[in-house]
Design a protein around this motif. Structure first.
Motif, PDB file in Angstrom:
ATOM      1  N   UNK A 223       0.985  -1.299   0.079  1.00 26.37           N
ATOM      2  CA  UNK A 223       0.009  -0.027  -0.134  1.00 26.37           C
ATOM      3  C   UNK A 223       0.946   1.261   0.038  1.00 26.37           C
ATOM      4  N   UNK A 224       1.854   1.321   1.030  1.00 28.73           N
ATOM      5  CA  UNK A 224       2.498   2.652   1.112  1.00 28.73           C
ATOM      6  C   UNK A 224       4.092   2.197   1.266  1.00 28.73           C
ATOM      7  N   UNK A 225       4.861   3.087   1.074  1.00 34.49           N
ATOM      8  CA  UNK A 225       6.212   2.723   1.356  1.00 34.49           C
ATOM      9  C   UNK A 225       7.015   4.013   1.661  1.00 34.49           C
ATOM     10  N   UNK A 226       8.228   3.834   2.225  1.00 33.83           N
ATOM     11  CA  UNK A 226       9.010   5.097   2.931  1.00 33.83           C
ATOM     12  C   UNK A 226      10.530   4.778   2.803  1.00 33.83           C
ATOM     13  N   UNK A 227      11.278   5.832   2.288  1.00 31.27           N
ATOM     14  CA  UNK A 227      12.633   5.683   2.201  1.00 31.27           C
ATOM     15  C   UNK A 227      13.420   5.908   3.495  1.00 31.27           C
ATOM     16  N   UNK A 228      14.494   5.403   3.852  1.00 24.86           N
ATOM     17  CA  UNK A 228      15.321   6.027   4.725  1.00 24.86           C
ATOM     18  C   UNK A 228      16.119   7.186   4.201  1.00 24.86           C
ATOM     19  N   UNK A 229      16.691   8.010   5.081  1.00 26.34           N
ATOM     20  CA  UNK A 229      17.229   9.295   4.412  1.00 26.34           C
ATOM     21  C   UNK A 229      18.165   8.991   3.240  1.00 26.34           C
ATOM     22  N   UNK A 230      19.013   8.070   3.090  1.00 30.34           N
ATOM     23  CA  UNK A 230      20.015   8.138   2.120  1.00 30.34           C
ATOM     24  C   UNK A 230      19.251   7.384   0.863  1.00 30.34           C
ATOM     25  N   UNK A 231      18.255   6.702   0.963  1.00 32.18           N
ATOM     26  CA  UNK A 231      17.509   6.134  -0.125  1.00 32.18           C
ATOM     27  C   UNK A 231      18.230   4.914  -0.229  1.00 32.18           C
ATOM     28  N   UNK A 232      18.779   4.298   0.367  1.00 26.75           N
ATOM     29  CA  UNK A 232      19.326   3.038   0.200  1.00 26.75           C
ATOM     30  C   UNK A 232      18.512   1.790   0.780  1.00 26.75           C
ATOM     31  N   UNK A 233      17.371   2.114   1.804  1.00 30.35           N
ATOM     32  CA  UNK A 233      16.585   1.107   2.091  1.00 30.35           C
ATOM     33  C   UNK A 233      15.199   1.809   1.761  1.00 30.35           C
ATOM     34  N   UNK A 234      14.292   0.888   1.401  1.00 35.84           N
ATOM     35  CA  UNK A 234      12.885   1.127   1.253  1.00 35.84           C
ATOM     36  C   UNK A 234      12.071   0.276   2.299  1.00 35.84           C
ATOM     37  N   UNK A 235      11.049   0.868   2.895  1.00 34.56           N
ATOM     38  CA  UNK A 235      10.145   0.142   3.855  1.00 34.56           C
ATOM     39  C   UNK A 235       8.662   0.004   3.174  1.00 34.56           C
ATOM     40  N   UNK A 236       8.267  -1.186   2.915  1.00 35.84           N
ATOM     41  CA  UNK A 236       7.057  -1.282   2.235  1.00 35.84           C
ATOM     42  C   UNK A 236       5.987  -1.834   3.388  1.00 35.84           C
TER      43      UNK A 236
END
Length: 387
Positions: A223-236
């Protein structure tokens, strides 16, 4: 014992945050109003910022802005979907339309987002299973779409999942911090699509079968996602099986690699696939140490709190906090992560919490009754200094 603040009674002279909150019918009375609330930066108490603002379309759901920019973009979750540019007047706590609404290139626009430059707006059209790019001119007005994508593949979804996943259902478009990529969770196809983005032309590039897309379990329903600050990790945040998938992201190729999937629910709670009852929103705390996820299955709803491994970005569930209401659809971390504000769609309440930046814990602060308007999606806030 908790003492909720009474609606409209709390007045402060300290600094405050101004929120605009979208409202949709979702089976109730048709909505054509945007709620406006203040939050005290001293104690997190919520108060009215004025009567709800009347707009000329039904279902002004998602509100996207990037303060201190005084431009806000409102998605009308209708058939067809449209987006309205608005000018924000923070000290008056009001909004003014900038030109007519622009077509979102799809039905039931459930989310809009800005690229990292603020010169493009992305639309996520749930029923159409589509996304589009709209240009923003120098005064904040929107132009006609420069590009769009429509997802296919509903015929490949197992029939037993057709209660919620009978076709593509795009739920969000989120740019990468580099602005070179966008990620697009599609609940129907259980896939996070990754497209290259050209910030000069407003174009999207990528085939539907590209290997960089993340294919989740068929019943996950991202449904929704979020990046960590550097953009190296995506949380789904997966709505339908109530899990979070942690992914590594290759910024050169745009490929997502899943490294962890974990449950968001208490052990004795079974996920619900029915509408508005699965997982919802997800955000990373500004300090990078915690992830928060909205969970709508239990009554009342929950915010699931996770600690983040500093070595690899994986998560550990540390706590659940009640949202004091039903169906927490959307929430925002604000004031540098000092507060969390959540809207409980089906109990017509907005609830605030203070946030402990060292432990991630939430402490209840205030409840505001928005009835008869369902608080669906909360804007980023505007900081208003004390006078």
């Amino acid at each position: 014992m908790e003492q909720p603040s009474k609606r409209g009674k709390h007045e402060t002279s300290d600094c405050r945050l101004l929120f605009f909150i979208g409202s949709c019918a979702f089976g109730g009375e048709e909505q054509q109003k945007i709620i406006r609330l203040n939050l005290s930066t001293t104690d997190g108490q919520l108060s009215s910022a004025g009567a709800p603002i009347v707009v000329d379309r039904a279902n002004p759901g998602w509100l996207e802005c990037r303060p201190p920019s005084e431009h806000l973009y409102c998605a009308f979750e209708n058939d067809p979907g449209e987006v309205q540019a608005m000018k924000v007047m923070p000290h008056a706590a009001t909004l003014q339309a900038l030109g007519p609404p622009v077509k979102a290139v799809g039905r039931h626009t459930c989310c809009v987002s800005l690229d990292m430059t603020g010169r493009w707006v992305f639309t996520a059209n749930y029923t159409e299973g589509s996304l589009a790019v709209l240009p923003v001119d120098s005064d904040g007005r929107l132009g006609a779409a420069t590009d769009s994508k429509m997802h296919q593949g509903g015929d490949l979804i197992p029939i037993e999942l057709h209660d919620r996943q009978e076709r593509a259902h795009v739920h969000q478009v989120l740019p990468h911090p580099s602005n070179k990529w966008v990620v697009v969770p599609d609940l129907g196809l259980s896939t996070v699509f990754v497209y290259a983005f050209d910030e000069t032309s407003g174009g999207l590039r990528g085939a539907a079968d590209d290997e960089r897309h993340l294919r989740l379990l068929p019943d996950a329903g991202c449904r929704h996602v979020a990046w960590n600050e550097s953009g190296s990790i995506l949380y789904v945040n997966n709505e339908l099986d109530a899990t979070i998938t942690v992914c590594q992201f290759d910024t050169c190729t745009g490929k997502l690699k899943p490294v962890q999937t974990l449950n968001t629910l208490p052990e004795d709670v079974v996920p619900l696939r029915s509408g508005h009852r699965g997982n919802s929103d997800i955000h990373v705390h500004p300090n990078g140490r915690f992830v928060y996820a909205g969970v709508r299955t239990p009554d009342p709803g929950l915010i699931a709190i996770f600690s983040v491994s500093p070595s690899n970005g994986t998560l550990t569930l540390t706590a659940h906090e009640s949202t004091r209401g039903l169906v927490p659809r959307n929430f925002k971390l604000c004031n540098h992560g000092r507060f969390l504000v959540v809207g409980n769609q089906e109990t017509f309440t907005v609830v605030s919490f203070s946030v402990d930046g060292d432990t991630g814990a939430l402490t209840y602060a205030s409840t505001y009754d928005t009835s008869p308007h369902k608080p669906c999606n909360i804007s980023n806030p505007y900081f208003i200094s004390a006078t």
